[in-house]
Design a protein around this motif. Structure first.
Motif, mmCIF file in Angstrom:
data_model
loop_
_atom_site.group_PDB
_atom_site.id
_atom_site.type_symbol
_atom_site.label_atom_id
_atom_site.label_comp_id
_atom_site.label_asym_id
_atom_site.label_seq_id
_atom_site.Cartn_x
_atom_site.Cartn_y
_atom_site.Cartn_z
ATOM 1 N N GLU A 189 10.995 -26.386 23.594
ATOM 2 C CA GLU A 189 11.693 -27.669 23.461
ATOM 3 C C GLU A 189 13.013 -27.484 22.718
ATOM 4 O O GLU A 189 14.055 -28.036 23.096
ATOM 5 C CB GLU A 189 10.786 -28.647 22.724
ATOM 6 N N LYS A 190 12.995 -26.671 21.657
ATOM 7 C CA LYS A 190 14.234 -26.405 20.920
ATOM 8 C C LYS A 190 15.232 -25.633 21.793
ATOM 9 O O LYS A 190 16.444 -25.883 21.738
ATOM 10 C CB LYS A 190 13.917 -25.615 19.650
ATOM 11 N N ALA A 191 14.709 -24.673 22.578
ATOM 12 C CA ALA A 191 15.590 -23.879 23.425
ATOM 13 C C ALA A 191 16.299 -24.763 24.444
ATOM 14 O O ALA A 191 17.501 -24.615 24.691
ATOM 15 C CB ALA A 191 14.789 -22.779 24.129
ATOM 16 N N ARG A 192 15.573 -25.703 25.056
ATOM 17 C CA ARG A 192 16.209 -26.605 26.032
ATOM 18 C C ARG A 192 17.267 -27.473 25.361
ATOM 19 O O ARG A 192 18.325 -27.744 25.934
ATOM 20 C CB ARG A 192 15.134 -27.479 26.690
ATOM 21 N N CYS A 193 16.988 -27.911 24.130
ATOM 22 C CA CYS A 193 17.961 -28.736 23.411
ATOM 23 C C CYS A 193 19.238 -27.941 23.120
ATOM 24 O O CYS A 193 20.351 -28.419 23.334
ATOM 25 C CB CYS A 193 17.325 -29.253 22.120
ATOM 26 N N LEU A 194 19.068 -26.684 22.627
ATOM 27 C CA LEU A 194 20.227 -25.842 22.316
ATOM 28 C C LEU A 194 21.031 -25.534 23.577
ATOM 29 O O LEU A 194 22.267 -25.486 23.542
ATOM 30 C CB LEU A 194 19.761 -24.549 21.650
ATOM 31 N N ALA A 195 20.325 -25.299 24.695
ATOM 32 C CA ALA A 195 21.030 -25.022 25.944
ATOM 33 C C ALA A 195 21.864 -26.238 26.360
ATOM 34 O O ALA A 195 22.980 -26.098 26.854
ATOM 35 C CB ALA A 195 20.020 -24.665 27.044
ATOM 36 N N GLU A 225 21.630 -35.305 18.210
ATOM 37 C CA GLU A 225 20.667 -36.097 17.441
ATOM 38 C C GLU A 225 19.243 -35.603 17.673
ATOM 39 O O GLU A 225 18.427 -35.563 16.750
ATOM 40 C CB GLU A 225 20.797 -37.566 17.854
ATOM 41 N N GLN A 226 18.965 -35.174 18.920
ATOM 42 C CA GLN A 226 17.631 -34.606 19.209
ATOM 43 C C GLN A 226 17.394 -33.361 18.361
ATOM 44 O O GLN A 226 16.307 -33.167 17.821
ATOM 45 C CB GLN A 226 17.542 -34.248 20.699
ATOM 46 N N TRP A 227 18.417 -32.515 18.243
ATOM 47 C CA TRP A 227 18.272 -31.274 17.448
ATOM 48 C C TRP A 227 17.979 -31.605 15.985
ATOM 49 O O TRP A 227 17.169 -30.930 15.339
ATOM 50 C CB TRP A 227 19.538 -30.444 17.588
ATOM 51 N N LYS A 228 18.619 -32.663 15.464
ATOM 52 C CA LYS A 228 18.355 -33.054 14.077
ATOM 53 C C LYS A 228 16.890 -33.454 13.904
ATOM 54 O O LYS A 228 16.237 -33.047 12.939
ATOM 55 C CB LYS A 228 19.285 -34.219 13.707
ATOM 56 N N PHE A 229 16.361 -34.218 14.856
ATOM 57 C CA PHE A 229 14.962 -34.632 14.758
ATOM 58 C C PHE A 229 14.017 -33.448 14.889
ATOM 59 O O PHE A 229 12.997 -33.374 14.197
ATOM 60 C CB PHE A 229 14.635 -35.665 15.846
ATOM 61 N N LEU A 230 14.344 -32.505 15.785
ATOM 62 C CA LEU A 230 13.487 -31.326 15.956
ATOM 63 C C LEU A 230 13.431 -30.502 14.675
ATOM 64 O O LEU A 230 12.383 -29.943 14.318
ATOM 65 C CB LEU A 230 13.994 -30.457 17.116
ATOM 66 N N GLN A 231 14.563 -30.416 13.959
ATOM 67 C CA GLN A 231 14.564 -29.678 12.695
ATOM 68 C C GLN A 231 13.755 -30.413 11.626
ATOM 69 O O GLN A 231 13.094 -29.787 10.791
ATOM 70 C CB GLN A 231 16.007 -29.467 12.226
ATOM 71 N N GLN A 232 13.827 -31.751 11.643
ATOM 72 C CA GLN A 232 13.029 -32.532 10.690
ATOM 73 C C GLN A 232 11.542 -32.303 10.903
ATOM 74 O O GLN A 232 10.751 -32.296 9.954
ATOM 75 C CB GLN A 232 13.355 -34.017 10.832
ATOM 76 N N LEU A 252 23.239 -28.235 24.360
ATOM 77 C CA LEU A 252 24.380 -28.289 23.437
ATOM 78 C C LEU A 252 25.373 -27.156 23.685
ATOM 79 O O LEU A 252 26.375 -27.036 22.984
ATOM 80 C CB LEU A 252 23.872 -28.213 21.992
ATOM 81 N N GLY A 253 25.060 -26.277 24.664
ATOM 82 C CA GLY A 253 25.966 -25.172 24.963
ATOM 83 C C GLY A 253 25.751 -23.967 24.062
ATOM 84 O O GLY A 253 26.521 -23.007 24.128
ATOM 85 N N ARG A 254 24.703 -23.992 23.265
ATOM 86 C CA ARG A 254 24.414 -22.856 22.357
ATOM 87 C C ARG A 254 23.437 -21.922 23.056
ATOM 88 O O ARG A 254 22.273 -21.800 22.712
ATOM 89 C CB ARG A 254 23.858 -23.393 21.041
ATOM 90 N N TYR A 255 23.958 -21.238 24.093
ATOM 91 C CA TYR A 255 23.094 -20.495 24.996
ATOM 92 C C TYR A 255 22.448 -19.283 24.339
ATOM 93 O O TYR A 255 21.287 -18.964 24.631
ATOM 94 C CB TYR A 255 23.890 -20.044 26.218
ATOM 95 N N GLU A 256 23.172 -18.598 23.489
ATOM 96 C CA GLU A 256 22.596 -17.396 22.879
ATOM 97 C C GLU A 256 21.393 -17.752 22.008
ATOM 98 O O GLU A 256 20.340 -17.100 22.072
ATOM 99 C CB GLU A 256 23.659 -16.676 22.051
ATOM 100 N N GLU A 257 21.521 -18.824 21.177
ATOM 101 C CA GLU A 257 20.403 -19.248 20.338
ATOM 102 C C GLU A 257 19.250 -19.756 21.204
ATOM 103 O O GLU A 257 18.078 -19.497 20.907
ATOM 104 C CB GLU A 257 20.854 -20.361 19.394
#
Length: 355
Positions: A67-73, A43-50, A75-80
Motif C-alpha cells: 500500500e505504501k509502495a503504490r502511494c509513493l509511486a 495526504e494519504q502518505w501522511k496517514f500511512l505514516q501515522q 507521488l513519483g517517488r519510484y525508487e522508494e
C-alpha cells in the motif's frame, strides 16, 4: 468533496477515542483509503505514516508495504516505491516458505516414525517365527495366521511410508521449480533492469517493475496460497480460476460443479493434492494444448469425488502425451488413493481423477 467530508467526520470520531486505541488504527486506515480515492496521495502518505505508531494491528506486513509502495509511486517517488515493493514480496515469500518448511518437517517426522514402526513389526515377526517352531501343530497353525496378519500390517505401513515419501519428494520438486524460476527468470529480469535503468523512461521502468511483481506474486501464490487454511477446495479453485482468466489472453478456464460431493469436508492434505493436480493439468493444457477454453468439472456423489480437466489438442501435438509428463499427476493421485486416467475424444484431451 464527499471523501473530504468523511475524513473530517472520521477526525471527529477519532478525537473521542482513547489515545493508542485499536480503533484509532481503523479510523486512520479509512482516512488513508479515502485520500487515495480522491488522488490526494501526499495526504494519504501522511496517514500511512501515522498508522506505523499503532503497529500492524493484525494487518499483514506485506500488505502494508504494498500500500505504501503504490502511494509513493503515485507521488513519483519510484525508487522508494520499488524498494518497499521488494520488501513486500520478500515478506510474503518468507511466510510461504515458512509454511512449506513446517509441512516438510511434519511429514519427515511421520516418515521416520513409520520406519521405526516397520522395524519393530519385523522384529516381532521374527520372534514369532522362532516361537512357532517349538509349539504343537495347532499352535504352529495359529502362529502362521498371526504372521500373515503381521505381514499384511507391515505391507500396509510400508505403503503409507511410500506415500508420505512421495509427498515429500513432490514438495521438494516444487521448491526446486520455484528456485529455478526465481534464479533463471525473475532474478535475470531484475539484473537486466538494473543495467537498463538509465536508458528507461519512468513509464517503461514502472511497467517493467509491475510485470516482475506480478510474476513474483503468481509464483508465491502457486507455492502455497495464503488462505489455504481457511478456505475450502472449491473456494480456492474459484480464486485460482479468476486469477488465471484475468492474466491469460489465449486461454480461459470454465469451471462447473455437476455433483453433490461435500468439497468443504476435504482434509487440508487432500485439498492441497487436488489443488496441485488442477494447477499442473492446467499448466500442461497451456503449454501443449490449443488456445481456447479449458474445462474443469467437479462431480461425484456424497461419498466419492471426481475431477476432470478437458482441453483442445494443438495442431501437430501427439494425441497421447509422453508418460513422463503425467507421472507427477499419477503420483499425486495415488497419494489421495484415487485412480488417474486420460483419453482423447474428438480432438480433446480428457484427464480424470476419481476417488
Amino acid at each position: 468533496m464527499r471523501a473530504r467530508r468523511l475524513i473530517a467526520e472520521a477526525d471527529s470520531v477519532a478525537s473521542l477515542l482513547p489515545e493508542g486505541h485499536q480503533s484509532q488504527f481503523v479510523v486512520t486506515n479509512m482516512k488513508a483509503q479515502l485520500a487515495a480515492r480522491e488522488g490526494r496521495h501526499a495526504e494519504q502518505w501522511k496517514f500511512l505514516q501515522q498508522m506505523d505508531a499503532f503497529g500492524t494491528q493484525g494487518k499483514m506486513p506485506w500488505n502494508i508495504y504494498s500500500e505504501k509502495a503504490r502511494c509513493l509511486a503515485s507521488l513519483g517517488r519510484y525508487e522508494e516505491a520499488y524498494r518497499l515493493q521488494l520488501r513486500a514480496f520478500d515478506n510474503r515469500d518468507s511466510i510461504a516458505h515458512a509454511e512449506t518448511d513446517a509441512r516438510i518437517t511434519e511429514m519427515s517426522v511421520k516418515y521416520d516414525t513409520l520406519q521405526k514402526e516397520i522395524e519393530i513389526e519385523r522384529l516381532k515377526s521374527e520372534r514369532l517365527g522362532w516361537t512357532a517352531m517349538a509349539l504343537a501343530a495347532l499352535i504352529v497353525l495359529a502362529g502362521v495366521v498371526a504372521a500373515g496378519v503381521a505381514l499384511r500390517a507391515r505391507e500396509r505401513r510400508k505403503m503409507e511410508r511410500q506415500k508420505h515419501g512421495e509427498f515429500i519428494r513432490g514438495v521438494e520438486e516444487e521448491r526446486r521449480r520455484v528456485a529455478r524460476e526465481l534464479h533463471d527468470e525473475i532474478a535475470g529480469d531484475l539484473i537486466g533492469m538494473q543495467w537498463m535503468m538509465e536508458s528507461l523512461s519512468r513509464e517503461e521502468a514502472s511497467d517493467m517493475v509491475s510485470r516482475i511483481g506480478m510474476r513474483v506474486r503468481k509464483l508465491s501464490h502457486e507455492l502455497m496460497p495464503p488462505q489455504f487454511e481457511s478456505q475450502t477446495f472449491s473456494q480456492l479453485l474459484l480464486d485460482y480460476v479468476a486469477g488465471f482468466n484475468s492474466s491469460h489472453k489465449d486461454h480461459r478456464i470454465v469451471l462447473s460443479d455437476e455433483g453433490s460431493y461435500p468439497w468443504n469436508e476435504l482434509h487440508p492434505e487432500q485439498s492441497l493434492e487436488l489443488y496441485r493436480i488442477t494447477q499442473e493439468a492446467v499448466n500442461n493444457a497451456v503449454r501443449h494444448g490449443a488456445p481456447g477454453d479449458i474445462g474443469i468439472m467437479l462431480s461425484g456423489d456424497r461419498k466419492k469425488f471426481s475431477l476432470t480437466v478437458v482441453n483442445g489438442l494443438r495442431e501437430g501435438e501427439p494425441d497421447l502425451p509422453e508418460e513422463a509428463r503425467l507421472e507427477s499427476l499419477r503420483t499425486r493421485a495415488s497419494i489421495l488413493g484415487a485412480t488417474f486416467g486420460f483419453t482423447v475424444e474428438s480432438g480433446r484431451f480428457i484427464l480424470t481423477v476419481r476417488e
